[in-house]
Design a protein around this motif. Structure first.
Motif, PDB file in Angstrom:
ATOM      1  N   THR A   1     -20.499 -19.763   8.609  1.00 25.95           N
ATOM      2  CA  THR A   1     -20.086 -19.200   7.331  1.00 25.95           C
ATOM      3  C   THR A   1     -20.961 -19.726   6.198  1.00 25.95           C
ATOM      4  OG1 THR A   1     -17.805 -19.035   8.101  1.00 25.95           O
ATOM      5  CG2 THR A   1     -18.147 -18.960   5.727  1.00 25.95           C
ATOM      6  N   ALA A   2     -21.189 -21.038   6.207  1.00 25.48           N
ATOM      7  CA  ALA A   2     -21.981 -21.640   5.137  1.00 25.48           C
ATOM      8  C   ALA A   2     -23.414 -21.110   5.125  1.00 25.48           C
ATOM      9  CB  ALA A   2     -21.990 -23.160   5.288  1.00 25.48           C
ATOM     10  N   VAL A   3     -24.003 -20.929   6.300  1.00 25.62           N
ATOM     11  CA  VAL A   3     -25.366 -20.395   6.373  1.00 25.62           C
ATOM     12  C   VAL A   3     -25.418 -18.976   5.832  1.00 25.62           C
ATOM     13  CG1 VAL A   3     -27.179 -19.639   7.952  1.00 25.62           C
ATOM     14  CG2 VAL A   3     -26.133 -21.892   8.249  1.00 25.62           C
ATOM     15  N   VAL A   4     -24.481 -18.123   6.268  1.00 28.76           N
ATOM     16  CA  VAL A   4     -24.463 -16.719   5.816  1.00 28.76           C
ATOM     17  C   VAL A   4     -24.272 -16.643   4.301  1.00 28.76           C
ATOM     18  CG1 VAL A   4     -23.172 -14.557   5.917  1.00 28.76           C
ATOM     19  CG2 VAL A   4     -23.682 -15.796   8.018  1.00 28.76           C
ATOM     20  N   LEU A   5     -23.289 -17.377   3.770  1.00 28.14           N
ATOM     21  CA  LEU A   5     -23.017 -17.330   2.332  1.00 28.14           C
ATOM     22  C   LEU A   5     -24.167 -17.929   1.521  1.00 28.14           C
ATOM     23  CD1 LEU A   5     -19.217 -18.278   2.201  1.00 28.14           C
ATOM     24  CD2 LEU A   5     -20.261 -16.017   1.978  1.00 28.14           C
ATOM     25  N   SER A   6     -24.798 -18.987   2.046  1.00 29.35           N
ATOM     26  CA  SER A   6     -25.939 -19.592   1.347  1.00 29.35           C
ATOM     27  C   SER A   6     -27.116 -18.632   1.269  1.00 29.35           C
ATOM     28  CB  SER A   6     -26.368 -20.883   2.055  1.00 29.35           C
ATOM     29  OG  SER A   6     -25.372 -21.860   1.973  1.00 29.35           O
ATOM     30  N   VAL A   7     -27.339 -17.901   2.355  1.00 26.28           N
ATOM     31  CA  VAL A   7     -28.425 -16.908   2.365  1.00 26.28           C
ATOM     32  C   VAL A   7     -28.120 -15.771   1.392  1.00 26.28           C
ATOM     33  CG1 VAL A   7     -29.591 -15.174   3.770  1.00 26.28           C
ATOM     34  CG2 VAL A   7     -29.187 -17.457   4.705  1.00 26.28           C
ATOM     35  N   LEU A   8     -26.861 -15.313   1.372  1.00 30.44           N
ATOM     36  CA  LEU A   8     -26.483 -14.189   0.525  1.00 30.44           C
ATOM     37  C   LEU A   8     -26.490 -14.531  -0.960  1.00 30.44           C
ATOM     38  CD1 LEU A   8     -23.529 -12.597   2.552  1.00 30.44           C
ATOM     39  CD2 LEU A   8     -25.838 -11.681   2.264  1.00 30.44           C
ATOM     40  N   PHE A   9     -25.946 -15.712  -1.314  1.00 29.91           N
ATOM     41  CA  PHE A   9     -25.733 -16.033  -2.731  1.00 29.91           C
ATOM     42  C   PHE A   9     -26.747 -17.006  -3.312  1.00 29.91           C
ATOM     43  CE2 PHE A   9     -21.507 -14.725  -1.189  1.00 29.91           C
ATOM     44  CZ  PHE A   9     -21.271 -13.674  -2.074  1.00 29.91           C
ATOM     45  N   PHE A  10     -27.325 -17.868  -2.489  1.00 31.10           N
ATOM     46  CA  PHE A  10     -28.295 -18.838  -2.995  1.00 31.10           C
ATOM     47  C   PHE A  10     -29.707 -18.572  -2.481  1.00 31.10           C
ATOM     48  CE2 PHE A  10     -24.445 -21.827  -3.003  1.00 31.10           C
ATOM     49  CZ  PHE A  10     -24.134 -21.490  -4.321  1.00 31.10           C
ATOM     50  N   GLU A  11     -29.856 -17.511  -1.681  1.00 23.89           N
ATOM     51  CA  GLU A  11     -31.163 -17.144  -1.108  1.00 23.89           C
ATOM     52  C   GLU A  11     -31.781 -18.319  -0.351  1.00 23.89           C
ATOM     53  OE1 GLU A  11     -33.559 -15.516  -4.205  1.00 23.89           O
ATOM     54  OE2 GLU A  11     -32.271 -13.771  -4.490  1.00 23.89           O
ATOM     55  N   THR A  12     -30.933 -19.058   0.360  1.00 23.27           N
ATOM     56  CA  THR A  12     -31.417 -20.167   1.181  1.00 23.27           C
ATOM     57  C   THR A  12     -32.294 -19.639   2.314  1.00 23.27           C
ATOM     58  OG1 THR A  12     -29.415 -21.444   0.727  1.00 23.27           O
ATOM     59  CG2 THR A  12     -30.704 -22.105   2.646  1.00 23.27           C
TER      60      THR A  12
END
Length: 298
Positions: free
Chosen positions: A258-269
């Motif tokens: 979850t953290a990876v997906v949300l970080s990619v979506l919202f923080f462009e990680t």
């Protein structure tokens, strides 16, 4: 036990795994504005207000006076020191990396219990521990070699590892009190005790912006993190009551996902090769641990 109860327990465990990852991302979004200690204080103050009515209605044995101090001290570590370290971690590096390190908590707890109490470690647990340790090593080593990890980010990963170790030690010493008094009663006392050092650290840390400058979005994230702690805890307890602890714990694998997906979506990680490989190793280790034979629930 009915099939419906088991299915509901697994859904509850899955939601808990997702909310742990989401709360970590939300913490990353606001920790610089709020401050690591103050965010921890607000998180557990809100969580405590949510849990308190359920604890007051609980039929479990009340905690005896002689056990209040050890439960409170463990709580200061579990809900105080641990959350400050996690907030410092996401202040220095992204929540995707932090969640991967913190997802090793169940396996680190097994290792700490072996070191302190010499409890038996099965072959599957040993393999799972090796996989998660390898995952964290790949994450740190791979990103370092690729030149995408800075000194601050490395410091964040150290904070995450210390938070995970703190959680493992506290979880190990919680055992007798949880069996005697129930998880909800122990958690409320421990959570309340943690507010004292968190408040003191918030006064001393001097980080974050003034409360007058907090935006509505900041307040919404703080509220989400606090309620996620309270609601997530109740869901976790429900899952543990109706399903095997190993299987329930395995759903923590949803946290780093979850953290990876949300970080990619919202923080462009950026999804580096080392992040992807570490994710596969950590989740694989948790799945191995969760699918080993466990005693059935009554």
């Amino acid at each position: 036990m009915g099939t419906r109860s088991v299915k509901m327990a697994l859904w509850a465990a899955a939601v808990t795994g997702v909310q742990v990852g989401a709360a970590m991302v939300a913490s990353e979004a606001v920790v610089a504005d709020v401050g690591a200690a103050l965010l921890g204080f607000l998180r557990y103050a809100i969580g405590l207000l949510f849990l308190l009515p359920f604890a007051l209605r609980s039929s479990s044995q009340r905690i005896e006076r002689r056990d209040l101090l050890p439960v409170a001290l463990i709580g200061m570590g579990q809900f105080g020191l641990l959350i400050v370290l996690l907030n410092l971690a996401v202040l220095n590096t992204n929540s995707a990396r932090v969640s991967l390190v913190f997802a090793t908590l169940p396996l680190m707890t097994i290792g700490v219990a072996w070191l302190i109490f010499r409890t038996r470690i099965g072959t599957r647990d040993f393999v799972a521990i090796l996989m998660t340790v390898a995952g964290v090593a790949v994450l740190v080593g791979g990103d370092a070699l690729a030149g995408v990890i800075t000194g601050n980010e490395l410091k964040g990963l150290v904070y995450a590892a210390l938070a995970t170790l703190t959680g493992a030690i506290c979880s190990t010493f919680y055992g007798p009190y949880l069996r005697r008094y129930g998880v909800l009663n122990v958690s409320v006392i421990a959570m309340a005790a943690s507010l004292v050092p968190l408040a003191a650290m918030a006064l001393l840390e001097g980080g974050g912006n003034s409360t007058q400058s907090w935006t509505g979005q900041t307040l919404a994230f703080i509220g989400f993190v606090g309620l996620a702690s309270g609601i997530g805890y109740l869901l976790w307890l429900y899952a543990l009551k109706h399903a095997s602890a190993g299987i329930v714990t395995g759903f923590l694998a949803l946290s780093p996902l979850t953290a990876v997906v949300l970080s990619v979506l919202f923080f462009e990680t950026p999804v580096t090769a080392s992040l992807f490989a570490a994710l596969a190793l950590v989740v694989g280790g948790l799945v191995i641990m969760a699918t080993r034979p466990h005693p059935a629930r009554d």
